[in-house]
Motif scaffolding. Structure first.
Motif, PDB file in Angstrom:
ATOM      1  N   LEU A 231       0.826  -1.200   0.000  1.00 30.12           N
ATOM      2  CA  LEU A 231       0.000   0.000   0.000  1.00 30.12           C
ATOM      3  C   LEU A 231       0.863   1.253   0.000  1.00 30.12           C
ATOM      4  O   LEU A 231       1.799   1.383   0.786  1.00 30.12           O
ATOM      5  CB  LEU A 231      -0.916  -0.010   1.227  1.00 30.12           C
ATOM      6  CG  LEU A 231      -1.936   1.119   1.357  1.00 30.12           C
ATOM      7  CD1 LEU A 231      -3.025   0.972   0.304  1.00 30.12           C
ATOM      8  CD2 LEU A 231      -2.545   1.111   2.758  1.00 30.12           C
ATOM      9  N   LYS A 232       0.559   2.197  -0.888  1.00 30.47           N
ATOM     10  CA  LYS A 232       1.343   3.425  -1.003  1.00 30.47           C
ATOM     11  C   LYS A 232       1.054   4.352   0.176  1.00 30.47           C
ATOM     12  O   LYS A 232      -0.078   4.455   0.645  1.00 30.47           O
ATOM     13  CB  LYS A 232       1.014   4.148  -2.312  1.00 30.47           C
ATOM     14  CG  LYS A 232       1.291   3.331  -3.560  1.00 30.47           C
ATOM     15  CD  LYS A 232       2.777   3.065  -3.734  1.00 30.47           C
ATOM     16  CE  LYS A 232       3.049   2.311  -5.020  1.00 30.47           C
ATOM     17  NZ  LYS A 232       2.685   3.054  -6.221  1.00 30.47           N
ATOM     18  N   PHE A 233       2.078   5.052   0.632  1.00 28.36           N
ATOM     19  CA  PHE A 233       1.916   5.890   1.809  1.00 28.36           C
ATOM     20  C   PHE A 233       0.965   7.060   1.555  1.00 28.36           C
ATOM     21  O   PHE A 233       0.259   7.507   2.461  1.00 28.36           O
ATOM     22  CB  PHE A 233       3.275   6.407   2.296  1.00 28.36           C
ATOM     23  CG  PHE A 233       3.953   7.366   1.361  1.00 28.36           C
ATOM     24  CD1 PHE A 233       3.683   8.715   1.403  1.00 28.36           C
ATOM     25  CD2 PHE A 233       4.873   6.906   0.431  1.00 28.36           C
ATOM     26  CE1 PHE A 233       4.307   9.593   0.541  1.00 28.36           C
ATOM     27  CE2 PHE A 233       5.502   7.774  -0.438  1.00 28.36           C
ATOM     28  CZ  PHE A 233       5.215   9.130  -0.382  1.00 28.36           C
ATOM     29  N   HIS A 234       0.936   7.572   0.316  1.00 26.50           N
ATOM     30  CA  HIS A 234       0.049   8.701   0.054  1.00 26.50           C
ATOM     31  C   HIS A 234      -1.418   8.279   0.076  1.00 26.50           C
ATOM     32  O   HIS A 234      -2.296   9.109   0.320  1.00 26.50           O
ATOM     33  CB  HIS A 234       0.407   9.362  -1.285  1.00 26.50           C
ATOM     34  CG  HIS A 234       0.447   8.427  -2.444  1.00 26.50           C
ATOM     35  ND1 HIS A 234       1.594   7.769  -2.823  1.00 26.50           N
ATOM     36  CD2 HIS A 234      -0.510   8.025  -3.301  1.00 26.50           C
ATOM     37  CE1 HIS A 234       1.339   7.011  -3.875  1.00 26.50           C
ATOM     38  NE2 HIS A 234       0.078   7.143  -4.174  1.00 26.50           N
TER      39      HIS A 234
ATOM     40  N   SER B 199       4.049  12.208   5.477  1.00 25.59           N
ATOM     41  CA  SER B 199       4.342  10.995   4.714  1.00 25.59           C
ATOM     42  C   SER B 199       5.135  10.011   5.550  1.00 25.59           C
ATOM     43  O   SER B 199       4.919   8.787   5.473  1.00 25.59           O
ATOM     44  CB  SER B 199       5.121  11.353   3.436  1.00 25.59           C
ATOM     45  OG  SER B 199       4.381  12.230   2.626  1.00 25.59           O
ATOM     46  N   TRP B 200       6.062  10.511   6.363  1.00 22.47           N
ATOM     47  CA  TRP B 200       6.867   9.627   7.197  1.00 22.47           C
ATOM     48  C   TRP B 200       5.990   8.911   8.227  1.00 22.47           C
ATOM     49  O   TRP B 200       6.165   7.713   8.469  1.00 22.47           O
ATOM     50  CB  TRP B 200       7.970  10.408   7.897  1.00 22.47           C
ATOM     51  CG  TRP B 200       8.671   9.603   8.947  1.00 22.47           C
ATOM     52  CD1 TRP B 200       8.537   9.706  10.295  1.00 22.47           C
ATOM     53  CD2 TRP B 200       9.600   8.543   8.717  1.00 22.47           C
ATOM     54  NE1 TRP B 200       9.326   8.794  10.926  1.00 22.47           N
ATOM     55  CE2 TRP B 200       9.990   8.051   9.988  1.00 22.47           C
ATOM     56  CE3 TRP B 200      10.141   7.956   7.579  1.00 22.47           C
ATOM     57  CZ2 TRP B 200      10.896   7.014  10.136  1.00 22.47           C
ATOM     58  CZ3 TRP B 200      11.037   6.917   7.737  1.00 22.47           C
ATOM     59  CH2 TRP B 200      11.410   6.460   8.991  1.00 22.47           C
TER      60      TRP B 200
ATOM     61  N   LYS C 152       2.412   2.159   8.551  1.00 23.35           N
ATOM     62  CA  LYS C 152       2.269   0.984   7.688  1.00 23.35           C
ATOM     63  C   LYS C 152       3.245  -0.112   8.101  1.00 23.35           C
ATOM     64  O   LYS C 152       2.881  -1.299   8.151  1.00 23.35           O
ATOM     65  CB  LYS C 152       2.516   1.387   6.234  1.00 23.35           C
ATOM     66  CG  LYS C 152       2.546   0.215   5.272  1.00 23.35           C
ATOM     67  CD  LYS C 152       3.059   0.629   3.919  1.00 23.35           C
ATOM     68  CE  LYS C 152       3.387  -0.594   3.070  1.00 23.35           C
ATOM     69  NZ  LYS C 152       3.982  -0.239   1.771  1.00 23.35           N
ATOM     70  N   GLN C 153       4.483   0.256   8.437  1.00 26.74           N
ATOM     71  CA  GLN C 153       5.457  -0.740   8.858  1.00 26.74           C
ATOM     72  C   GLN C 153       5.043  -1.404  10.172  1.00 26.74           C
ATOM     73  O   GLN C 153       5.277  -2.597  10.383  1.00 26.74           O
ATOM     74  CB  GLN C 153       6.848  -0.112   8.996  1.00 26.74           C
ATOM     75  CG  GLN C 153       7.337   0.658   7.787  1.00 26.74           C
ATOM     76  CD  GLN C 153       7.179  -0.108   6.493  1.00 26.74           C
ATOM     77  OE1 GLN C 153       7.521  -1.277   6.397  1.00 26.74           O
ATOM     78  NE2 GLN C 153       6.641   0.558   5.471  1.00 26.74           N
ATOM     79  N   MET C 154       4.430  -0.645  11.071  1.00 26.30           N
ATOM     80  CA  MET C 154       3.964  -1.213  12.327  1.00 26.30           C
ATOM     81  C   MET C 154       2.810  -2.180  12.085  1.00 26.30           C
ATOM     82  O   MET C 154       2.725  -3.235  12.728  1.00 26.30           O
ATOM     83  CB  MET C 154       3.542  -0.087  13.274  1.00 26.30           C
ATOM     84  CG  MET C 154       4.678   0.843  13.661  1.00 26.30           C
ATOM     85  SD  MET C 154       4.162   2.205  14.719  1.00 26.30           S
ATOM     86  CE  MET C 154       3.859   1.349  16.241  1.00 26.30           C
TER      87      MET C 154
ATOM     88  N   LYS D  37      14.782   8.335   9.067  1.00 27.19           N
ATOM     89  CA  LYS D  37      13.600   9.177   8.953  1.00 27.19           C
ATOM     90  C   LYS D  37      13.797  10.211   7.862  1.00 27.19           C
ATOM     91  O   LYS D  37      14.638  11.087   7.939  1.00 27.19           O
ATOM     92  CB  LYS D  37      13.325   9.885  10.281  1.00 27.19           C
ATOM     93  CG  LYS D  37      12.071  10.753  10.238  1.00 27.19           C
ATOM     94  CD  LYS D  37      11.776  11.363  11.580  1.00 27.19           C
ATOM     95  CE  LYS D  37      10.507  12.220  11.513  1.00 27.19           C
ATOM     96  NZ  LYS D  37      10.172  12.839  12.807  1.00 27.19           N
ATOM     97  N   ASN D  38      13.014  10.093   6.837  1.00 26.24           N
ATOM     98  CA  ASN D  38      12.947  11.084   5.758  1.00 26.24           C
ATOM     99  C   ASN D  38      11.681  10.808   4.977  1.00 26.24           C
ATOM    100  O   ASN D  38      10.941   9.880   5.281  1.00 26.24           O
ATOM    101  CB  ASN D  38      14.183  11.023   4.834  1.00 26.24           C
ATOM    102  CG  ASN D  38      14.432   9.624   4.303  1.00 26.24           C
ATOM    103  OD1 ASN D  38      13.540   8.776   4.332  1.00 26.24           O
ATOM    104  ND2 ASN D  38      15.629   9.377   3.825  1.00 26.24           N
ATOM    105  N   ARG D  39      11.433  11.605   4.018  1.00 24.65           N
ATOM    106  CA  ARG D  39      10.226  11.395   3.222  1.00 24.65           C
ATOM    107  C   ARG D  39      10.398  10.144   2.378  1.00 24.65           C
ATOM    108  O   ARG D  39      11.377   9.998   1.654  1.00 24.65           O
ATOM    109  CB  ARG D  39       9.973  12.596   2.298  1.00 24.65           C
ATOM    110  CG  ARG D  39       8.630  12.524   1.573  1.00 24.65           C
ATOM    111  CD  ARG D  39       8.431  13.750   0.706  1.00 24.65           C
ATOM    112  NE  ARG D  39       7.096  13.784   0.120  1.00 24.65           N
ATOM    113  CZ  ARG D  39       6.766  13.137  -0.987  1.00 24.65           C
ATOM    114  NH1 ARG D  39       7.666  12.417  -1.605  1.00 24.65           N
ATOM    115  NH2 ARG D  39       5.538  13.207  -1.465  1.00 24.65           N
TER     116      ARG D  39
END
Length: 851
Positions: free
Chosen positions: A381-384, A400-401, A407-409, A824-826
């Motif tokens: 699934l895309k983050f946006h 976005s981060w 999503k990773q969690m 941590k970044n976009r």
């Protein structure tokens, strides 16, 4: 109104079917509409009614959109998504707008007439027409009869469209591998049995890359979208007292997670005044989750005033400004050993009316609990899409981060902890190896201390692939693709093609990056355990400098033992980047690369040279740049037939598309999914081979049969003349002359030598001389080779309860390289370049086809 548009083809009056090409409809589309980016659900309903002839007989429209799962240069896979409100419509539009080159999709419509005797409130509502300002529907109390409650579970009350929820039981669906095998491999059937019968209603097609949710009460809706009975709520609760995630066995088989339980909790959406004294929650995590939902829905913030193991006290963040809101909950050990709200002072006399990007209580844990079912359907699934979903649900725009982290969690909850998955992976591969003699797994790690080893790289190949490769053509395509999870890294893939021109997974491996060390390790293991001294292998790859360094430094990868060839699409990409050619020059370069005859190749190169002489800049001369590359590496005519007419590493990239979910998972779950895909391929195609063998009329693979059928129409236009012994002249209707030599297996058109199967001119000679074409096909393209490739059996992995002795208990624990943890970044998006050819007007060659 937005500037972007979607063209929807409308289908109704038939049934949604799952065919060989995925989800489709059994009747042609009857109409079409244009949906603009700013349209809402009510406007969509109006357009659909207009397209259907404005027949507004009291009914409800069930609209299902075919949304793109992922898009590559040659294929697009879809899943079904039901549109029932603004949120589900915005979700579908976000997916379609972010899918490259997808502007047309299908909308399947089912018109359900309502029975006024059962639904008396529906008549008045529907006759008034859909209206955004309509008041909420007040449902009468449910009957205590469980049969009636099952029949009437509620009405959607958004005032725009009526949805009947839970009126019928789910229809049972049977699944097999592509509809061809009724007795597929036992391991694959047992592993995915719960997916076809899961209570959550998620159905997986084992022949395509999609899964759809079939439950009526979608967890993507808000809590006020339907009214359910108390018995329904009790059915949905699990042992931690909240909505059951009900993950299929594939997801939880290797579940190892230290994540807080509150990620598993679903909202108990409460109104502004519904928190009160006496409410009981099984755990503190459940209590926190409900209070967070209350605060988010009412735009309030709170701070912790007192926290102990058995006590949790909070108060309004603006208590200094006079807001007296306060809540205290304790674990009642003398009553029920659960958390109970013992003191509640409310409501709030303050309100945060402004929307904030960093809302304190909208943290990653909370977001993960909201998207866990979305991630379960699509781990990639895309983050946006998550950002749009949260914005629609709660009115807050998250970063976005934060969306990516949530999503990773959620993935960790469903598929296992990211870090511990590295420790489980060797055990799981050893479990597969235990039941499948011949399976290979090699691991390279770096010593950290006495108890831990840092993962460096590994290699594995399943026994079925190793045994089946003997009957596949000597052409190996290699590629590496990015991992998309919590840790950076690369998934290395080696593919071949079977006799039916379909992908045949061969070997895999993980590594930190594409370097000389990782590619040398992967190729050496591949040649030692899989190739096993087989001579004349053609290795097809991109132009990565690390691969070139390995090829040039090891005699094992030198001719005549190994023939290294470049992917023509990557050569074209480098040509475009270095020489900055126009479209005409790029087309000339591609025609030179794919020319079948030497005179044609020379003609196109002369055209490029003429352009070269006009250039004043030495560094950008195309002809000079192309001649610096060995011609046999990037052209058909100088190849010698080693690459079987395959122009690109498309066979690897297509499988990378199949692995788009696996690349987003922890490594153990990723290996498990790869193993499942391999079992799927073998079961389906083994059965296809058996069926073709049972049909005595079939002498060729479907690919060859299709080619020969295509040649039959051309043969009628040819004139055949025997010239000398073994040599025959074939003249086309346009006067073109080709010389065919059956003994030497050559044709002056060049195609027979390149593709290894007879061309249309050879077919004309076979018809004239009454020869059997099947004896002129390369042995690796025959039906016998196809059947033999998928004959090996693949057994299920050893059950987890028997893993104890696979790896010594004294062995160090494998951990991922901390340096590879994603910072941590976009989150990055794919930047499309000339390799992503979305222009459908291009020819099949330029679009990356292997033929």
């Amino acid at each position: 109104m937005g500037s972007r548009r979607i063209f929807l083809r409308l289908y109704w009056g038939g049934n949604i079917i799952n065919g060989k090409e995925g989800w489709t409809y059994d009747k042609p589309h009857k109409s079409g509409i244009i949906l603009n980016e700013g349209n809402n659900y009510s406007e969509l309903v109006e357009k659909v009614y207009s397209a259907m002839g404005n027949d507004r007989t009291p009914s409800t429209l069930k609209m299902t959109c075919r949304c793109p799962r992922f898009v590559t240069t040659i294929t697009c896979n879809y899943f079904l998504h039901e549109i029932k409100d603004d949120g589900s419509l915005e979700f579908a539009m976000a997916i379609i707008f972010n899918a490259p080159a997808v502007i047309v999709t299908d909308l399947y419509i089912e018109k359900v007439n309502l029975d006024y005797d059962v639904y008396p409130i529906a008549k008045k509502f529907l006759l008034s027409g859909p209206c955004r300002s309509s008041p909420p529907i007040q449902c009468t109390p449910m009957s205590t009869d469980p049969l009636q409650r099952q029949e009437f579970s509620g009405l959607a009350n958004e005032g725009r469209h009526l949805s009947l929820l839970g009126s019928t039981s789910r229809s049972s669906r049977s699944h097999n591998f592509g509809g061809t095998s009724k007795k597929c491999h036992k391991s694959s059937q047992s592993t995915f049995e719960s997916m076809a019968e899961g209570g959550c209603g998620i159905y997986y097609d084992l022949d395509a890359e999609y899964c759809i949710r079939d439950d009526v009460n979608s967890e993507f809706e808000g809590s006020n979208d339907y009214i359910s009975s108390e018995s329904d709520e009790e059915e949905k609760t699990n042992e931690i007292g909240q909505v059951n995630v009900d993950t299929p066995s594939f997801y939880t088989r290797f579940k190892v997670t230290n994540m807080d339980k509150e990620v598993l909790l679903q909202d108990q959406m409460v109104g502004e005044n519904e928190l009160r004294n006496g409410l009981i929650y099984e755990t503190k995590a459940e209590l926190k989750h409900v209070v967070k939902s209350f605060a988010i829905n009412n735009s309030n913030e709170f701070i912790v005033d007192e926290v102990k193991e058995d006590i949790w006290t909070i108060k309004c963040k603006l208590h200094e400004n006079g807001c007296k809101w306060r809540l205290r909950a304790c674990k009642m050990k003398k009553k029920h050993w659960q958390f109970e709200i013992t003191k509640y002072e409310g409501p709030h006399t303050c309100r945060f009316n402004h929307l904030k990007l960093r809302y304190k209580h909208l943290d990653c844990n909370f977001i993960a609990s909201k998207i866990i079912h979305m991630v379960k359907v699509d781990p990639a699934l895309k983050f946006h899409v998550i950002v749009v979903f949260i914005k629609n649900q709660y009115g807050y725009k998250i970063s976005s981060w934060k969306a990516w982290r949530a999503k990773q969690m959620a993935i960790a909850t469903l598929f296992g902890d990211w870090k511990e998955s590295y420790a489980i992976m060797p055990r799981y591969l050893s479990a597969i190896k235990f039941n499948n003699e011949g399976t290979i797994h090699e691991l390279s790690s770096k010593h950290f201390d006495g108890n831990y080893r840092i993962f460096d790289k590994n290699f594995w190949a399943f026994n079925g692939s190793i045994e089946g490769f003997v009957h596949c053509r000597p052409l190996i395509s290699i590629d590496a693709t990015h991992l998309r999870g919590m840790y950076n890294g690369k998934l290395f893939v080696a593919m071949v093609m079977d006799a039916n021109e379909e992908i045949f997974p061969l070997a895999f491996g993980y590594g930190d990056e594409e370097s000389y060390d990782t590619w040398h390790y992967f190729l050496k293991q591949l040649w030692y355990y899989v190739v096993k001294g087989r001579e004349g292998i053609c290795l097809l790859s991109d132009c990565h400098r690390s691969i070139l360094a390995v090829i040039n430094s090891d005699e094992e990868f030198q001719e005549p033992r190994t023939y290294h060839r470049f992917c023509m699409r990557h050569v074209l990409s480098n040509f475009t980047r270095k020489c900055k050619p126009d479209q005409t020059l790029r087309l000339l370069m591609w025609k030179a690369a794919t020319a079948y005859q030497l005179p044609k190749f020379n003609y196109y190169m002369e055209k490029i040279k003429e352009y070269d002489e006009q250039q004043q800049i030495e560094e950008k001369k195309p002809w000079k740049w192309l001649n610096e590359i060995s011609l046999e590496k990037w052209t058909f005519v100088h190849d010698g037939g080693h690459r079987y007419g395959v122009s690109s590493i498309n066979i690897s990239e297509v499988f990378n598309g199949d692995l788009i979910k696996a690349r987003s998972l922890p490594v153990t779950s990723s290996v498990h999914l790869i193993f499942h895909l391999l079992v799927t391929y073998f079961c389906q195609r083994r059965q296809q081979g058996v069926d073709m063998r049972a049909n005595s009329e079939l002498e060729y693979t479907p690919f060859m049969a299709l080619k020969f059928e295509e040649f039959k129409n051309k043969v009628k236009k040819y004139s055949v003349f025997r010239h000398s012994e073994g040599s025959t002249i074939v003249i086309s209707s346009k006067g073109k002359i080709k010389n065919v030599n059956i003994k030497e297996r050559t044709c002056t058109c060049g195609r027979w030598s390149i593709y290894k199967y007879p061309c249309s001119h050879v077919m004309a000679v076979c018809v004239d001389q009454m020869l059997e074409p099947k004896y002129l096909i390369d042995p690796y393209l025959s039906l016998d080779a196809y059947v033999a490739s998928f004959a090996p059996t693949i057994n299920p992995a050893l059950p987890k309860e028997y893993w104890k002795g696979l790896i010594p208990s004294t062995a160090s624990v494998l951990i991922p390289n901390p340096i590879m943890l994603r910072q941590k970044n976009r989150p990055s998006r794919h930047i499309y370049n000339e390799m992503d050819l979305n222009d459908r007007r291009r020819s099949n060659h330029i679009s990356g086809g292997t033929r």
